[in-house]
Design an enzyme around this catalytic site. Sequence first.
Site, PDB file in Angstrom:
ATOM      1  N   ASP A 184      40.446  38.713  43.311  1.00  0.00           N
ATOM      2  CA  ASP A 184      40.121  37.762  42.244  1.00  0.00           C
ATOM      3  C   ASP A 184      39.566  36.495  42.891  1.00  0.00           C
ATOM      4  O   ASP A 184      40.286  35.783  43.590  1.00  0.00           O
ATOM      5  CB  ASP A 184      41.357  37.428  41.414  1.00  0.00           C
ATOM      6  CG  ASP A 184      41.074  36.351  40.374  1.00  0.00           C
ATOM      7  OD1 ASP A 184      40.140  36.532  39.586  1.00  0.00           O
ATOM      8  OD2 ASP A 184      41.785  35.325  40.369  1.00  0.00           O
ATOM      9  N   VAL A 185      38.278  36.228  42.672  1.00  0.00           N
ATOM     10  CA  VAL A 185      37.623  35.059  43.249  1.00  0.00           C
ATOM     11  C   VAL A 185      37.647  33.939  42.219  1.00  0.00           C
ATOM     12  O   VAL A 185      36.937  33.971  41.216  1.00  0.00           O
ATOM     13  CB  VAL A 185      36.162  35.372  43.656  1.00  0.00           C
ATOM     14  CG1 VAL A 185      35.507  34.132  44.265  1.00  0.00           C
ATOM     15  CG2 VAL A 185      36.118  36.532  44.640  1.00  0.00           C
ATOM     16  N   GLY A 186      38.520  32.946  42.460  1.00  0.00           N
ATOM     17  CA  GLY A 186      38.629  31.809  41.561  1.00  0.00           C
ATOM     18  C   GLY A 186      37.959  30.579  42.134  1.00  0.00           C
ATOM     19  O   GLY A 186      37.485  30.578  43.278  1.00  0.00           O
ATOM     20  N   ASP A 236      47.126  30.999  31.839  1.00  0.00           N
ATOM     21  CA  ASP A 236      46.862  30.991  33.283  1.00  0.00           C
ATOM     22  C   ASP A 236      46.786  29.543  33.759  1.00  0.00           C
ATOM     23  O   ASP A 236      45.856  28.805  33.402  1.00  0.00           O
ATOM     24  CB  ASP A 236      45.555  31.725  33.586  1.00  0.00           C
ATOM     25  CG  ASP A 236      45.342  31.925  35.089  1.00  0.00           C
ATOM     26  OD1 ASP A 236      46.018  31.251  35.892  1.00  0.00           O
ATOM     27  OD2 ASP A 236      44.481  32.751  35.455  1.00  0.00           O
ATOM     28  N   THR A 244      39.301  27.811  43.057  1.00  0.00           N
ATOM     29  CA  THR A 244      40.091  27.190  44.118  1.00  0.00           C
ATOM     30  C   THR A 244      40.486  28.177  45.199  1.00  0.00           C
ATOM     31  O   THR A 244      40.379  27.881  46.389  1.00  0.00           O
ATOM     32  CB  THR A 244      41.357  26.546  43.531  1.00  0.00           C
ATOM     33  OG1 THR A 244      40.996  25.626  42.503  1.00  0.00           O
ATOM     34  CG2 THR A 244      42.139  25.808  44.607  1.00  0.00           C
ATOM     35  N   ASP A 298      37.907  36.483  34.939  1.00  0.00           N
ATOM     36  CA  ASP A 298      39.321  36.254  35.262  1.00  0.00           C
ATOM     37  C   ASP A 298      40.183  36.290  34.006  1.00  0.00           C
ATOM     38  O   ASP A 298      41.303  36.817  34.017  1.00  0.00           O
ATOM     39  CB  ASP A 298      39.491  34.925  35.997  1.00  0.00           C
ATOM     40  CG  ASP A 298      38.910  33.730  35.235  1.00  0.00           C
ATOM     41  OD1 ASP A 298      38.036  33.915  34.367  1.00  0.00           O
ATOM     42  OD2 ASP A 298      39.330  32.597  35.530  1.00  0.00           O
ATOM     43  N   ARG A 299      39.653  35.755  32.917  1.00  0.00           N
ATOM     44  CA  ARG A 299      40.409  35.748  31.666  1.00  0.00           C
ATOM     45  C   ARG A 299      40.517  37.160  31.083  1.00  0.00           C
ATOM     46  O   ARG A 299      41.560  37.536  30.524  1.00  0.00           O
ATOM     47  CB  ARG A 299      39.762  34.786  30.662  1.00  0.00           C
ATOM     48  CG  ARG A 299      39.752  33.352  31.181  1.00  0.00           C
ATOM     49  CD  ARG A 299      39.010  32.389  30.294  1.00  0.00           C
ATOM     50  NE  ARG A 299      39.820  31.962  29.160  1.00  0.00           N
ATOM     51  CZ  ARG A 299      39.653  30.805  28.525  1.00  0.00           C
ATOM     52  NH1 ARG A 299      38.709  29.954  28.925  1.00  0.00           N
ATOM     53  NH2 ARG A 299      40.412  30.480  27.502  1.00  0.00           N
ATOM     54  N   THR A 340      42.302  35.419  45.632  1.00  0.00           N
ATOM     55  CA  THR A 340      43.574  36.123  45.703  1.00  0.00           C
ATOM     56  C   THR A 340      43.312  37.617  45.853  1.00  0.00           C
ATOM     57  O   THR A 340      42.479  38.179  45.129  1.00  0.00           O
ATOM     58  CB  THR A 340      44.414  35.872  44.437  1.00  0.00           C
ATOM     59  OG1 THR A 340      44.523  34.458  44.220  1.00  0.00           O
ATOM     60  CG2 THR A 340      45.811  36.444  44.580  1.00  0.00           C
TER      61      THR A 340
END
Length: 258
Positions: free
Chosen positions: A6-8, A129, A10, A109-110, A13
């Site tokens: 998961d590329v966020g 989240d 910040t 992501d959502r 992960t």
Amino acid sequence: MLLVVDVGNTNITLGVFREEGLEASFRLTTKISRTSDEYGMLLCSLLEHRKILVSDIDAVIVSSVVPAIMYSFINGVKKYLGQVPYEVKPGTKTGIKIVTANPYEIGSDRIVDAVGAYELYGGPVLVIDFGTATTYDVITEDGKFIAGITSPGIRISAKALWQDAARLPEIEIRKPESILAKDTIQSMQAGLVYGAIGQTEYIIEKVKEETGFTDMKVVATGGLGKIIAEETEKITVYDPNLTLNGLRLIYGKIAGRK
């Protein structure tokens, strides 16, 4: 084994699953300047540290809200892990039907969090989240994503305080012993944490009121979500691995298995 990523905004992960079991998880800072070789070497080093062979990874799935790093990251995976990653995009088979005004505006992501919460805990469910932004997404009993709320994340609010107010210092985000603060640092901590608790509880109640889903589950995730979840009974469960499991579940649908 399955590598989920998961590329966020910040952090990046990552998790490694053997069937449904999470064998290992990792976290990297999101830096646009990394090359494909740097990403590849980092991935190999992280896996090696947990005694996971690169050859054991037989599939990779990625969701991202940071398009600028994806070329390097995807190529790093291809070169060093020998896998072509699946990417969660509009049109990806997820089992969630998005019925908002513009489904293509909803971040991957959502969607991943929605899948995780709906599949693991059932609907109707409100998914919160606590990430770079704090997001609240409503999933119906039959798996429809009907609405989303977005507010500044706790860290964004904290940074605004110490960057825009010259006399306020950078602080650790944690709940002070009392809301009746005795010094500047505790004052900021009280405002940030108790403010986030109050916002969370109000939005949960407002969502239940307007949807009529008075018995809906509330599932929270995200780095700072644990602090909030421990302070309110309105959150049903805090699941730190919700996104990783959501990616695992989506991969199962793509690959033709649950």
